[in-house]
Design a protein around this motif. Structure first.
Motif, PDB file in Angstrom:
ATOM      1  N   LYS A  96      21.165  34.373  45.098  1.00  0.00           N
ATOM      2  CA  LYS A  96      20.202  33.799  46.040  1.00  0.00           C
ATOM      3  C   LYS A  96      20.543  34.291  47.447  1.00  0.00           C
ATOM      4  N   SER A  97      19.522  34.326  48.320  1.00  0.00           N
ATOM      5  CA  SER A  97      19.764  34.820  49.680  1.00  0.00           C
ATOM      6  C   SER A  97      20.404  33.777  50.586  1.00  0.00           C
ATOM      7  N   LYS A  98      20.382  32.490  50.190  1.00  0.00           N
ATOM      8  CA  LYS A  98      21.070  31.450  50.958  1.00  0.00           C
ATOM      9  C   LYS A  98      21.967  30.659  50.026  1.00  0.00           C
ATOM     10  N   PRO A  99      23.261  30.507  50.362  1.00  0.00           N
ATOM     11  CA  PRO A  99      23.957  31.109  51.503  1.00  0.00           C
ATOM     12  C   PRO A  99      24.022  32.638  51.379  1.00  0.00           C
ATOM     13  N   ALA A 100      24.466  33.299  52.458  1.00  0.00           N
ATOM     14  CA  ALA A 100      24.488  34.761  52.511  1.00  0.00           C
ATOM     15  C   ALA A 100      25.178  35.352  51.293  1.00  0.00           C
ATOM     16  N   GLU A 101      24.567  36.420  50.725  1.00  0.00           N
ATOM     17  CA  GLU A 101      25.072  37.013  49.480  1.00  0.00           C
ATOM     18  C   GLU A 101      26.517  37.488  49.599  1.00  0.00           C
ATOM     19  N   ASN A 102      26.872  38.074  50.764  1.00  0.00           N
ATOM     20  CA  ASN A 102      28.240  38.600  50.874  1.00  0.00           C
ATOM     21  C   ASN A 102      29.277  37.481  50.866  1.00  0.00           C
ATOM     22  N   LYS A 103      28.936  36.318  51.435  1.00  0.00           N
ATOM     23  CA  LYS A 103      29.884  35.186  51.440  1.00  0.00           C
ATOM     24  C   LYS A 103      30.101  34.660  50.024  1.00  0.00           C
ATOM     25  N   VAL A 104      28.999  34.518  49.278  1.00  0.00           N
ATOM     26  CA  VAL A 104      29.105  34.036  47.884  1.00  0.00           C
ATOM     27  C   VAL A 104      29.862  35.058  47.035  1.00  0.00           C
ATOM     28  N   MET A 105      29.561  36.351  47.260  1.00  0.00           N
ATOM     29  CA  MET A 105      30.205  37.399  46.460  1.00  0.00           C
ATOM     30  C   MET A 105      31.698  37.451  46.721  1.00  0.00           C
ATOM     31  N   LYS A 106      32.116  37.218  47.957  1.00  0.00           N
ATOM     32  CA  LYS A 106      33.549  37.209  48.277  1.00  0.00           C
ATOM     33  C   LYS A 106      34.247  36.047  47.571  1.00  0.00           C
ATOM     34  N   LYS A 107      33.588  34.890  47.549  1.00  0.00           N
ATOM     35  CA  LYS A 107      34.156  33.738  46.832  1.00  0.00           C
ATOM     36  C   LYS A 107      34.230  34.021  45.336  1.00  0.00           C
ATOM     37  N   ALA A 108      33.154  34.621  44.801  1.00  0.00           N
ATOM     38  CA  ALA A 108      33.127  34.953  43.362  1.00  0.00           C
ATOM     39  C   ALA A 108      34.218  35.972  43.030  1.00  0.00           C
ATOM     40  N   SER A 109      34.417  36.942  43.922  1.00  0.00           N
ATOM     41  CA  SER A 109      35.482  37.938  43.716  1.00  0.00           C
ATOM     42  C   SER A 109      36.846  37.279  43.734  1.00  0.00           C
ATOM     43  N   PHE A 110      37.029  36.341  44.656  1.00  0.00           N
ATOM     44  CA  PHE A 110      38.322  35.632  44.731  1.00  0.00           C
ATOM     45  C   PHE A 110      38.578  34.847  43.446  1.00  0.00           C
ATOM     46  N   ILE A 111      37.544  34.114  42.988  1.00  0.00           N
ATOM     47  CA  ILE A 111      37.681  33.336  41.743  1.00  0.00           C
ATOM     48  C   ILE A 111      37.954  34.269  40.569  1.00  0.00           C
ATOM     49  N   GLY A 112      37.154  35.341  40.457  1.00  0.00           N
ATOM     50  CA  GLY A 112      37.297  36.274  39.343  1.00  0.00           C
ATOM     51  C   GLY A 112      38.643  36.965  39.324  1.00  0.00           C
ATOM     52  N   VAL A 113      39.070  37.493  40.477  1.00  0.00           N
ATOM     53  CA  VAL A 113      40.346  38.224  40.538  1.00  0.00           C
ATOM     54  C   VAL A 113      41.530  37.272  40.367  1.00  0.00           C
ATOM     55  N   THR A 114      41.442  36.062  40.934  1.00  0.00           N
ATOM     56  CA  THR A 114      42.540  35.083  40.781  1.00  0.00           C
ATOM     57  C   THR A 114      42.688  34.668  39.322  1.00  0.00           C
ATOM     58  N   ALA A 115      41.559  34.310  38.681  1.00  0.00           N
ATOM     59  CA  ALA A 115      41.607  33.917  37.259  1.00  0.00           C
ATOM     60  C   ALA A 115      42.147  35.059  36.409  1.00  0.00           C
ATOM     61  N   THR A 116      41.692  36.259  36.718  1.00  0.00           N
ATOM     62  CA  THR A 116      42.142  37.441  35.982  1.00  0.00           C
ATOM     63  C   THR A 116      43.641  37.667  36.164  1.00  0.00           C
ATOM     64  N   THR A 117      44.116  37.571  37.393  1.00  0.00           N
ATOM     65  CA  THR A 117      45.535  37.819  37.671  1.00  0.00           C
ATOM     66  C   THR A 117      46.434  36.811  36.963  1.00  0.00           C
ATOM     67  N   ILE A 118      46.023  35.539  36.974  1.00  0.00           N
ATOM     68  CA  ILE A 118      46.813  34.508  36.282  1.00  0.00           C
ATOM     69  C   ILE A 118      46.920  34.832  34.793  1.00  0.00           C
ATOM     70  N   PHE A 119      45.775  35.187  34.189  1.00  0.00           N
ATOM     71  CA  PHE A 119      45.775  35.510  32.760  1.00  0.00           C
ATOM     72  C   PHE A 119      46.547  36.792  32.483  1.00  0.00           C
ATOM     73  N   TYR A 120      46.363  37.789  33.328  1.00  0.00           N
ATOM     74  CA  TYR A 120      47.075  39.049  33.151  1.00  0.00           C
ATOM     75  C   TYR A 120      48.583  38.837  33.248  1.00  0.00           C
ATOM     76  N   MET A 121      48.991  38.066  34.258  1.00  0.00           N
ATOM     77  CA  MET A 121      50.421  37.831  34.453  1.00  0.00           C
ATOM     78  C   MET A 121      51.019  37.077  33.261  1.00  0.00           C
ATOM     79  N   LEU A 122      50.293  36.057  32.798  1.00  0.00           N
ATOM     80  CA  LEU A 122      50.779  35.275  31.661  1.00  0.00           C
ATOM     81  C   LEU A 122      50.835  36.113  30.383  1.00  0.00           C
ATOM     82  N   CYS A 123      49.714  36.785  30.076  1.00  0.00           N
ATOM     83  CA  CYS A 123      49.656  37.571  28.837  1.00  0.00           C
ATOM     84  C   CYS A 123      50.636  38.739  28.876  1.00  0.00           C
ATOM     85  N   GLY A 124      50.727  39.421  30.025  1.00  0.00           N
ATOM     86  CA  GLY A 124      51.632  40.558  30.143  1.00  0.00           C
ATOM     87  C   GLY A 124      53.088  40.160  30.065  1.00  0.00           C
TER      88      GLY A 124
END
Length: 459
Positions: A249-277
């Protein structure tokens, strides 16, 4: 009144109003990032050891998140207009021959991933068949199973799912796939914890595999290169980031939402990667297998191994679509522009539930042909998965690092040789070296696989 209602259903660019949210964007990212590559991380940590392994994982999680925030800021041009694809973003901010280079890297990587996922999903399905065979007939039974029937089944499912018109209609599939990725990662993690708790003669070291004991000197070097490449490319989702952002959606601004989504995605991924690895390395030590789920054998608990492999297959069904949709969109956009009056390309028949999309003959024919071709390539070259490292090496640097940094420098108008300009360039050059190292490791591994390749071999 009709005009007002129409305007409410359209975005600022005249397209149907986007409905993507933080949840759907995070699901797309997790589906794209947590691929079956998570299963090879125990092997990667085993090559690098307790010190370098986790350090490399953390370094690439930071680099991926940082460059994804730069890329998210590039979604809109300086005039505020939207860019729908990665190529559009590069065209808007950099232009020139870099647009063609971006397209070559992006779509080459996406095609390679879809072929690789066809192979990997079939291997997981074969693992289920083997597990049930061993359970029924005993551990000494010959349970050879061909991957080809399962590749055909996978392709048939993809032909149906490929008729989903675009990324905007894909949210439900990504959420299911993201849940599946967490499920099989959790099963592998739980089995590893159980193995560690059960004790056993497992050797781990600060520097990983030991020269003269586990590997030769040259093997240590090549495997280290491959391990760094595996970890670097396990995080890469830049190939589909702009397409994901274009669903928001255009509100809130797409880049702000995408940065939050990237943080959630990369954080969740890193936790799982670290645990599994790390837990996987603790469970298997320096002899960690390439796929730590198969390291537990095909025996017991057979039902749990079956469930994990089914989860992998379902996840890859969704992930295939996340990576294929940008290819579909690119070809269809070019075709519509090339033949604006063709009913075969433009006409929508029998709209679904009153929506804007229906059955389009060009979409049906072209997408079916694409899925069939990827399945045939997967059957002819079942070691194609090893090409992914090489394709990843060729695309990781330009798509995840080079273009986001160059576009940020252009956007922010950073003065040449200023502090910010210098450290961004140093980061870019460092990642280039890593990509070259990983490419060398991939080429060496590929050369070894080709030597032992037997076409149409039953596994």
């Amino acid at each position: 009144m009709e005009y007002e209602e129409a305007s409410k259903s359209l975005d600022d660019d005249g397209r149907v109003k986007r409905t993507g949210t933080l949840l759907t964007a995070s699901s797309h990212i997790i589906t794209a990032v947590i691929g079956s590559g998570v299963l090879s991380l125990a092997w990667a940590i085993a090559q690098l050891g307790w010190v370098a392994g986790p350090a490399v994982l953390m370094a690439f999680s930071f680099i991926t998140y940082f460059t994804s925030t730069l890329l998210a800021d590039s979604y809109r041009s300086i005039h505020g207009t939207r860019n729908y694809t990665y190529m559009d973003v590069v065209r808007s901010h950099l232009g020139g021959v870099k647009v063609q280079l971006c397209g070559l890297a992006q779509y080459g990587n996406l095609v390679g991933v879809t072929v690789g996922y066809t192979i990997t999903a079939s291997i997981s399905m074969v693992a289920v068949r083997k597990s049930n065979c061993y359970h029924k007939h005993g551990h000494d039974a010959k349970c050879s199973t061909s991957t080809y029937p399962f590749m055909i089944i996978f392709a048939a499912i993809q032909i149906i799912l490929s008729q989903i018109p675009n990324f905007h209609e894909l949210s439900w599939l990504s959420i299911v796939a993201a849940v599946m990725s967490f499920a099989y990662s959790s099963i592998g993690l739980a089995l590893s914890v159980a193995k560690v708790a059960g004790g056993g003669d497992v050797r781990t070291t600060a520097t990983g595999t030991t020269v003269g004991v586990d590997v030769t000197g040259s093997e240590k070097v090549w495997r280290t290169f491959q391990a760094i490449g595996d970890i670097a490319f396990a995080y890469a989702y830049s190939t589909v980031l702009i397409e994901i952002q274009d669903t928001l959606k255009s509100k809130p601004a797409e880049n702000k939402v995408m940065k939050k989504a990237s943080f959630i995605g990369v954080t969740a991924t890193t936790i799982f990667y670290m645990l599994c690895g790390c837990v996987g390395y603790a469970a298997f030590g320096n002899k960690a297998p390439g796929n730590f789920l198969t390291g537990f054998g095909f025996y017991e608990p057979f039902w749990l191994i079956d469930f994990a492999n089914v989860c992998i297959a379902i996840h890859l069904i969704g992930a295939y679509q996340v990576f294929a949709q940008p290819i579909f969109g690119f070809v269809e956009k070019c075709s519509r522009e090339r033949w604006p009056d063709s009913k075969f390309i433009h006409a929508e028949h029998m709209p679904f539930m009153g929506g804007p999309h229906g059955l389009n003959m060009f979409r049906l024919v072209w997408r079916t042909a694409y899925v069939v071709v990827t399945a045939v390539v997967a059957m002819i070259f079942p070691f194609f998965n090893d090409f992914l490292g090489l394709i990843g090496a060729a695309s990781f640097y330009p798509l995840t690092v080079y273009f986001p940094i160059e576009m940020h420098i252009a956007q922010a108008k950073l003065p040449k040789y200023s502090f910010s300009w210098l450290w961004l360039k140093i980061l870019s050059w460092t990642c280039l070296v890593v990509s070259l190292i990983a490419a060398a490791g991939s080429i060496q591994g590929l050369a070894s696989d080709v030597k032992t390749y037997k076409p149409f071999k039953t596994q």
